[in-house]
Design a protein around this motif. Structure first.
Motif, PDB file in Angstrom:
ATOM      1  N   GLY A  25       0.804  -1.224   0.000  1.00  0.00           N
ATOM      2  CA  GLY A  25       0.000   0.000   0.000  1.00  0.00           C
ATOM      3  C   GLY A  25       0.836   1.274   0.000  1.00  0.00           C
ATOM      4  O   GLY A  25       0.293   2.367  -0.071  1.00  0.00           O
ATOM      5  N   THR A  72       1.577   0.990  -6.022  1.00  0.00           N
ATOM      6  CA  THR A  72       0.232   0.536  -5.685  1.00  0.00           C
ATOM      7  C   THR A  72      -0.495  -0.049  -6.905  1.00  0.00           C
ATOM      8  O   THR A  72      -1.302  -0.958  -6.762  1.00  0.00           O
ATOM      9  CB  THR A  72      -0.573   1.710  -5.115  1.00  0.00           C
ATOM     10  N   THR A 123       2.930   5.228  -7.649  1.00  0.00           N
ATOM     11  CA  THR A 123       1.977   4.215  -8.121  1.00  0.00           C
ATOM     12  C   THR A 123       2.597   3.172  -9.048  1.00  0.00           C
ATOM     13  O   THR A 123       2.086   2.065  -9.162  1.00  0.00           O
ATOM     14  CB  THR A 123       0.822   4.885  -8.883  1.00  0.00           C
TER      15      THR A 123
END
Lengths: 103, 651
Positions: free
Chosen positions: B146, B171, B345
């Protein structure tokens, strides 16, 4: 080197802000000493600055013999972070803070 | 002379078993070592037809043969896997290779004796793989799951020490976004097409590597003499100073013509995204290991809502094309997506922004409705783009569809990726460049013929427009190509002009296999600074296996054919190598009409022309023209019969 050491034939000049982190100096140093490429055997530690992603070479004065006057690290550095200045010197390694000084 | 030994290391994340075995010298000699051997190992290890996001998939990591030595620039690690991007309407997935440099990863793998690291299985909980020489452990990574890439990388390096090499997913990889990639060390992206999702599917947040060993070469004197000579010679390249000053921010004067998306006038683009704009954000230019042409950027955004945002990698070409496509005039807002993707990300900026461009435009013209987007209204504004970006990363709502890529849009809403207006799509992957503004040069061709369309490592001098026949000829001579081959490359035709792109492309791909196997950055062949004869000299001294430039190209051909056979086993054939339809549609821009032309821009190319160029490519490879698949005769000649036996029905 401390005061009173015998004069040596030149100095490695470190301009850390020119370092691009390619580690050629470490590879060249270890190879000159051992004929094997191994950064762990180099007389140079590469500082890794996690805050800004940059690097800086730190030479271990004990152990570095300036390759007998033709240092492999200075020859391998193509960014001007490590250069070799010939001439009588008391210091094996000189750290310059700005490339503008003395360059 | 002692020849260095390479090791294959197999890690099963499910059982936590680790096996280590030396690679037979004959195998290294036939496949050059590095990713060449990696491909051959994968041909045996990877079962055809598996789901790329299943535990059975394998991630095969190969630092180049010359990584960890002193050369002009060999930092590259090549990873082979089955990619989760959906490549065709019938759900095929390609097996491909991706490459990245970096300052730490490749050296660390070599020092740990991991020349070919094959990771399979699935960890029972979020984990990272920790390599400390022989000690290889699957370590709990619950605290990292996460969290963003950079945060995890910094923590791992603080834990494991400053020499640590890392591969980390963000993520989007955890969420199995099919176009999630990974970041090597800091700012070196690896694995367009979904390597990040493959790691995510294995519960593998990161790999952190440290080793204490050295990298030996067979003939130290010959090696260092050749290396120093080449390094000194490249130092005399007249453009070096400019290159290392600007790094990947260089090249706007060419780029603005070759990658022009045709929406704004060029002078407007100049003003918004041009060189002066770029320069003000560049903070540092960083080198990968051993490289004397450092080009990776550390940038900082000045002013605007993202003032002070720092990023690593190359934001400029990405932001300039996608910025124009999305109509975002403030470059800092687009660069923000690059920074976020690289540091948090791990999502592929290109695919994400192109998908967003496509669906927002389709919504605007009524081809997509709010009932299909789950009630979400799609406007052509930055707030919507930001929202969609987040929804793709997290697979929330309509974002779940986009996270599965172009083919799912077609399946679910009938939106055909071939309708997309810029650069084109082949095998489910959107291209970075468009053949209309840049002409049909060989790199464009390789996008369609390679198993994995996007692939670092293939650049040669012909990526620049209008290199003279003499320059191209000199280049292929230095790669040792025989005269008859060269004559074929330069035989004039009415469909490819004076330069046969199809025939040349075959060798360009084989050269790419060579560069990736040894770890050479493609900048050196792109700029015409190193050639096959140089590479062969370094390779021979390093491995003790005497090689010529042509010998290396022949090994490259063998590797290319292994890759092709593996993809034939997955069902790929000529139809999958089709040139994107958009390249045949004229681009009507404020600068006038732009159409796809041959390399020297002597004629506009139609489908029958590119079909004939593709015929020539297959012919030069000795493959079947109708199916685009290797013939048994060629496979036999390359000594690949055992690999091909699985695919015999298809060949």
């Amino acid at each position: 080197m401390t005061e009173g050491s015998p004069t040596i034939s030149g100095s490695l000049v470190i301009r850390a802000e020119n370092c691009r982190g390619c580690r050629s100096c470490q590879l060249a140093c270890s190879f000159a000493k051992t004929r094997v490429f191994n950064p762990g055997r180099a007389m140079i530690v590469m500082e890794r600055h996690l805050s800004d992603g940059m690097s800086a070479p730190m030479i271990k004065p004990i152990g570095c013999d300036l390759c007998g006057g033709d240092p492999a690290c200075a020859k391998a550095c193509k960014y001007g972070a490590i250069t070799y200045e010939k001439g009588p010197s008391q210091e094996k390694v000189v750290v310059r803070l700005s490339s503008k000084e003395g360059s | 002379m002692t020849r260095p030994t390479s090791w294959g290391v197999r890690v099963n994340l499910s059982t936590r078993r680790v096996d280590r075995a030396p690679v037979e010298q004959a195998l290294s000699d036939a496949f050059l070592g590095g990713s060449g051997v990696g491909w051959r190992l994968m041909a045996d290890a990877l079962r055809p037809g598996i789901d790329p996001l299943s535990p059975e998939n394998i991630i095969c990591i190969n630092p180049g043969v010359l990584v960890g030595t002193l050369t002009p620039g060999t930092p590259k690690t090549t990873v082979i896997t089955k990619f989760p991007t959906t490549a065709s309407e019938d759900g095929k997935h390609f097996i491909g290779a991706c490459t990245a440099g970096g300052r730490y990863l490749g050296i660390a793998l070599k020092r740990a004796g991991c020349h070919h690291l094959l990771i399979t299985g699935k960890a029972d909980r979020p984990s990272f793989l920790r390599i400390r020489d022989d000690a290889i452990d699957v370590v709990d990574a619950g605290e990292y799951w996460g969290h963003g890439i950079e945060e995890v990388m910094i923590d791992l390096v603080e834990r494991e020490g400053p020499e640590s090499g890392t591969i980390v997913i963000g993520t989007s990889g955890e969420n199995l976004v099919r176009h999630a990639l990974t970041i090597v060390d800091r700012g070196n992206s690896l694995g367009r097409g979904g390597l990040g999702a493959v790691m995510g599917s294995k519960n593998l947040k990161a790999i952190v590597v440290n080793g204490t060993g050295g990298v030996e070469v067979a003939d130290p004197d010959a090696f260092i003499a050749a290396s120093e000579r080449m390094r000194d010679s490249i130092m005399r390249w007249p453009r070096r100073e400019h290159w290392i000053d600007l790094g990947l921010a260089a090249g706007w004067s060419t780029f603005k013509h070759t990658q022009y998306p045709g929406i704004w006038p060029k002078d407007r683009w100049d003003e918004l995204y041009g060189e002066e704009t770029r320069i003000e954000t560049v903070e540092n230019v960083i080198a990968c290991n051993s490289c004397i042409l450092g080009c990776r950027l550390r940038w900082m955004t000045k002013g605007g809502e993202f003032d002070g945002e720092v990023g690593y990698g190359s934001p400029f070409s990405k932001s300039a094309t996608s910025g124009m496509l999305l109509g975002v005039e403030d470059f800092r807002k687009v660069i923000h997506f690059v920074a976020d993707a690289n540091s948090k990300t791990g999502i592929d900026f290109y695919t994400t922004t192109r998908l967003i461009d496509f669906v927002t435009k389709m919504y605007e013209i009524g081809r997509l409705t709010s009932s299909q987007t789950g009630g979400l209204k799609l406007s052509r504004d930055y707030d919507t783009y930001e929202k969609l970006y987040e929804m793709i990363v997290t697979r929330e709502g309509f974002g779940d569809v986009l996270a599965d890529g172009w083919m799912r849009l077609k399946r679910e809403f009938g939106l055909d990726p071939q309708e997309y207006w810029y650069a084109g799509i082949c095998k489910g992957v959107d291209f970075i460049y468009d053949a209309r503004p840049s002409s049909f040069h060989p790199l464009m061709m390789t996008f369609t013929t390679r198993p994995r369309p996007h692939h670092g490592g293939s650049h040669t001098m012909t990526n620049s427009r209008n290199k003279t026949i003499e320059e191209i000829r000199d280049q292929v001579e230095r790669w040792g190509l025989p005269e008859g081959t060269i004559d074929r490359i330069f035989s004039e035709s009415d469909y490819s002009g004076k330069f046969n792109v199809g025939r040349y492309t075959r060798y360009m791909e084989d050269m790419m296999r060579v560069k990736n196997a040894i770890g050479l950055c493609t900048i050196y062949t792109y700029q015409g600074l190193l050639f096959g004869n140089d590479i062969a000299e370094l390779y021979s001294a390093a491995t003790g296996h005497k090689m010529t430039a042509l010998g290396m190209v022949e090994c490259g051909e063998r590797i290319s054919n292994v890759a092709k056979v593996m993809n034939v086993r997955e069902g790929f054939s000529r139809v999958d190598d089709a040139v994107p339809e958009v390249w045949f549609r004229p681009m009507d821009s404020p600068e006038g009409r732009i159409e796809m032309q041959d390399y020297y821009q002597t004629k506009i190319l139609a489908k029958q022309d590119t079909d004939r160029i593709l015929d020539d490519y297959y012919d030069e490879r000795g493959w079947d023209l109708e199916t685009g698949r290797p013939t048994p005769a060629r496979i036999g000649k390359l000594g690949l019969g055992s690999i091909a036996s699985d695919a015999r029905g298809a060949l």
